[in-house]
Enzyme design. Structure first.
Site, PDB file in Angstrom:
ATOM      1  N   THR A  63      67.565 -28.680  45.900  1.00 57.90           N
ATOM      2  CA  THR A  63      68.664 -28.455  46.836  1.00 57.90           C
ATOM      3  C   THR A  63      68.444 -27.160  47.628  1.00 57.90           C
ATOM      4  O   THR A  63      69.359 -26.365  47.825  1.00 57.90           O
ATOM      5  CB  THR A  63      70.038 -28.438  46.127  1.00 57.90           C
ATOM      6  OG1 THR A  63      70.081 -29.450  45.114  1.00 57.90           O
ATOM      7  CG2 THR A  63      71.162 -28.747  47.118  1.00 57.90           C
TER       8      THR A  63
ATOM      9  N   GLU B  89      63.658 -29.690  37.644  1.00 58.25           N
ATOM     10  CA  GLU B  89      64.142 -29.251  38.956  1.00 58.25           C
ATOM     11  C   GLU B  89      65.558 -28.723  38.780  1.00 58.25           C
ATOM     12  O   GLU B  89      66.479 -29.501  38.524  1.00 58.25           O
ATOM     13  CB  GLU B  89      64.123 -30.406  39.958  1.00 58.25           C
ATOM     14  CG  GLU B  89      64.734 -30.063  41.312  1.00 58.25           C
ATOM     15  CD  GLU B  89      64.936 -31.287  42.188  1.00 58.25           C
ATOM     16  OE1 GLU B  89      65.874 -31.260  43.021  1.00 58.25           O
ATOM     17  OE2 GLU B  89      64.187 -32.277  42.044  1.00 58.25           O
TER      18      GLU B  89
ATOM     19  N   LYS C 255      60.431 -36.425  49.261  1.00 57.25           N
ATOM     20  CA  LYS C 255      61.600 -36.869  48.510  1.00 57.25           C
ATOM     21  C   LYS C 255      62.376 -37.844  49.389  1.00 57.25           C
ATOM     22  O   LYS C 255      62.615 -37.563  50.569  1.00 57.25           O
ATOM     23  CB  LYS C 255      62.480 -35.668  48.160  1.00 57.25           C
ATOM     24  CG  LYS C 255      63.815 -36.032  47.527  1.00 57.25           C
ATOM     25  CD  LYS C 255      64.579 -34.776  47.136  1.00 57.25           C
ATOM     26  CE  LYS C 255      65.942 -35.104  46.563  1.00 57.25           C
ATOM     27  NZ  LYS C 255      66.626 -33.926  46.006  1.00 57.25           N
TER      28      LYS C 255
ATOM     29  N   ARG D  19      72.845 -25.432  43.232  1.00 60.66           N
ATOM     30  CA  ARG D  19      74.202 -25.879  43.545  1.00 60.66           C
ATOM     31  C   ARG D  19      75.266 -25.043  42.857  1.00 60.66           C
ATOM     32  O   ARG D  19      76.459 -25.291  43.049  1.00 60.66           O
ATOM     33  CB  ARG D  19      74.378 -27.346  43.120  1.00 60.66           C
ATOM     34  CG  ARG D  19      73.449 -28.310  43.812  1.00 60.66           C
ATOM     35  CD  ARG D  19      73.688 -29.733  43.353  1.00 60.66           C
ATOM     36  NE  ARG D  19      72.684 -30.649  43.859  1.00 60.66           N
ATOM     37  CZ  ARG D  19      72.642 -31.946  43.587  1.00 60.66           C
ATOM     38  NH1 ARG D  19      73.580 -32.479  42.800  1.00 60.66           N
ATOM     39  NH2 ARG D  19      71.693 -32.706  44.072  1.00 60.66           N
TER      40      ARG D  19
END
Length: 209
Positions: A69, A41, A129, A45
């Protein structure tokens, strides 16, 4: 077709990776794969994240590649264009949720409360999640929600380590954990991919009870 639930069964740990330099992307993914972890993953960011996803997609086809994210509809679309095969969100707004559905890709939507988990279940999502795991109640929280939410499974992420991961994996409503410890910032900066491979091998031996 891969589903969100299938994502939880790929590996006991989904590495949560921050990539600052695109040149690190393919060697890092190769190190994880060599260590027995076949999923990654890449978090959105950094400015390099989408290019890093594209580089892994082109060079390391055997790893299951996701974008994490994801916090806006635009990012969901960009992640697909870059080559992601799944998406992960830290939380879930209606617009982000709709955008993730629109991509057609499997995704793990973020939930930190019972109400958020229930709203996602109403949309037919059963693999979620749980973030930020340690800060939001950790193992005790997940034990508590197993009774009222028996149909949901989680990938807890946030503050989990090799030492604490087994406690999560022992829970019946946890399919896997998300972990940043496999790709420490200092190891990535030093291009110490041997260390990352060793950490991946360690993580790959974790088992679900």
């Amino acid at each position: 077709m891969t589903t969100g639930s299938d994502l939880l069964d790929l590996s006991p740990v989904i590495p949560v990776v921050v990539i600052e330099d695109v040149a690190d992307a393919a060697p890092l993914a190769e190190a994880l794969l060599a260590g027995g972890i076949r999923v990654i993953e890449v978090t959105l960011r950094t400015p390099a994240a989408l290019d890093a996803i594209a580089a892994i997609h082109a060079s390391v086809p055997d790893i299951v590649l996701g974008a994490g994210t994801v916090t806006s509809p635009e990012q969901a679309e960009q992640a697909v264009s870059a080559g992601s095969s799944f998406l992960v969100t830290p939380g879930t707004t209606p617009d982000v949720l709709d955008a993730c559905f629109a991509t057609g890709l499997p995704f793990l939507p973020g939930a930190g409360t019972v109400s958020e988990a229930m709203r996602l279940a109403e949309r037919g999502l059963t693999a979620l999640k749980f973030f930020p795991a340690e800060a939001a109640g950790g193992v005790d929280y997940l034990k508590s929600v197993a009774g009222p939410l028996p149909g949901l499974r989680f990938c807890p992420t946030g503050g989990i380590s090799l030492a604490t991961a087994p406690r999560y994996l022992a829970l019946p409503n946890v399919g896997c954990v998300g972990g940043s410890w496999l790709t420490p910032k200092n190891a990535v900066a030093a291009k110490d991919f041997g260390r990352i491979e060793a950490l991946a091998k360690e993580a790959s031996t974790l088992t679900r009870d």
